[in-house]
Write an enzyme that holds these catalytic residues in place. Sequence first.
Site, PDB file in Angstrom:
ATOM      1  N   SER A 158      49.675 -68.452 -92.859  1.00  0.00           N
ATOM      2  CA  SER A 158      49.792 -69.869 -92.491  1.00  0.00           C
ATOM      3  C   SER A 158      48.827 -70.672 -93.360  1.00  0.00           C
ATOM      4  O   SER A 158      47.865 -70.120 -93.917  1.00  0.00           O
ATOM      5  CB  SER A 158      49.444 -70.065 -91.017  1.00  0.00           C
ATOM      6  N   ARG A 214      43.653 -53.165-101.602  1.00  0.00           N
ATOM      7  CA  ARG A 214      44.006 -51.770-101.377  1.00  0.00           C
ATOM      8  C   ARG A 214      45.131 -51.411-102.345  1.00  0.00           C
ATOM      9  O   ARG A 214      46.017 -52.229-102.607  1.00  0.00           O
ATOM     10  CB  ARG A 214      44.522 -51.559 -99.945  1.00  0.00           C
ATOM     11  N   GLU A 243      43.266 -42.369-104.418  1.00  0.00           N
ATOM     12  CA  GLU A 243      41.888 -42.360-104.932  1.00  0.00           C
ATOM     13  C   GLU A 243      41.214 -41.044-104.528  1.00  0.00           C
ATOM     14  O   GLU A 243      41.477 -40.540-103.448  1.00  0.00           O
ATOM     15  CB  GLU A 243      41.091 -43.528-104.325  1.00  0.00           C
ATOM     16  N   HIS A 261      36.649 -48.217-107.099  1.00  0.00           N
ATOM     17  CA  HIS A 261      36.557 -48.670-105.703  1.00  0.00           C
ATOM     18  C   HIS A 261      35.087 -48.775-105.264  1.00  0.00           C
ATOM     19  O   HIS A 261      34.627 -48.016-104.403  1.00  0.00           O
ATOM     20  CB  HIS A 261      37.336 -47.741-104.749  1.00  0.00           C
TER      21      HIS A 261
HETATM   22  C1  8YV Z   1      34.656 -49.012 -98.505  1.00  0.00           C
HETATM   23  C2  8YV Z   1      36.031 -50.947 -98.504  1.00  0.00           C
HETATM   24  O1  8YV Z   1      34.610 -49.072 -97.140  1.00  0.00           O
HETATM   25  O2  8YV Z   1      35.003 -52.072 -96.719  1.00  0.00           O
HETATM   26  C3  8YV Z   1      36.045 -51.667 -97.211  1.00  0.00           C
HETATM   27  O3  8YV Z   1      37.143 -51.850 -96.675  1.00  0.00           O
HETATM   28  O4  8YV Z   1      37.018 -50.748 -99.114  1.00  0.00           O
HETATM   29  C4  8YV Z   1      34.782 -50.408 -99.032  1.00  0.00           C
HETATM   30  O5  8YV Z   1      33.672 -51.169 -98.735  1.00  0.00           O
HETATM   31  C5  8YV Z   1      33.526 -48.272 -99.038  1.00  0.00           C
HETATM   32  O6  8YV Z   1      33.931 -47.855-100.272  1.00  0.00           O
HETATM   33  C6  8YV Z   1      33.109 -47.101 -98.190  1.00  0.00           C
HETATM   34  O7  8YV Z   1      34.165 -46.196 -98.042  1.00  0.00           O
END
Ligand code: 8YV
Length: 295
Positions: A158, A214, A243, A261
């Site tokens: 929205s 993601r 990953e 990541h």
């Molecule tokens: C991971 C992340 O959690 O917060 C998130 O959603 O993708 C990252 O901060 C971090 O890599 C630990 O797994």
Amino acid sequence: MNELFTVHQFPASGNAAELPDEVREQVCAFAFKGHSHLGAEIMDAFPNLALVANYGVGYDTIDVAHAVSRGIQVTNTPDVLTNDVADLAVGMVLSLNRGIGGASDWVTSGQWGSAGAYPLQRTLSGASVGIAGLGRIGRAIGNRLQGFETDIHYYARSQKDTPGWTYHDSLVSLAATSDIFIVAVSGGPDTLEIISSEVIAAVGADGLLINIARGSTMDEEALITALQSKQIRGAALDVYNNEPNIDSRFMQLDNVLLQPHHSSGTIETRKKMGALQRDNLSAFFAGKPLITPVT
Ligand code: 8YV
């Protein structure tokens, strides 16, 4: 953690059955970390499980519906990582748009001396930036990039109160408008491959795609094809499917900036994430309200 709680390490094999029955019966909370799938099978191996405290803001790998059906609460670590994630997104934009990695190689390989000036790159000021997902992180990215005199567009479910920013109700429309298209939506079933081949095509041959969200949000096959065929100018990625053993075709491309990541990966932020995860566990064991529940 070890001083505050009785901690049992989950088996490295991923097989909960390797833990003695009395341990599985005693465990009532998980301190969960990482991006592996935490589904019904694992939860159900722990009959008294009542809390999953996630280390991270995204909890897309946790089967929350199953947790809810069993009365298991779930917490995450929002806010404390927003600035670092947004900073890395901006760093990726600047680096990819100006070819900073390639320019560094140009110097270290001696090409500056042998081949002359580095190929011209692109101006960020005045560019259209499209942000897919305007949660905390999307907003923080927009606030930062506004300071670079870009024109901010966004897609969200929205319209938000963001004077001066332009709302799009479709990802294709956002991508078609963007010189730089940034994915900042949450992961999970609702956003599975929403960055489809059609969206990627709309980014266009002059456009850059940044993914800080993601890997699951992306049609990765379509992205690789678009990068190989230069259907888009380039991509900067912090997240992938599978990953850390990502598709090896990414490593063969000359128009990508690949990050492992680590958008929340600073000493300061990881300490805050750990503290928030611990505080949720402490609240749970003290019978107090959870600090950052997601369910
Ligand atoms: C991971 C992340 O959690 O917060 C998130 O959603 O993708 C990252 O901060 C971090 O890599 C630990 O797994």
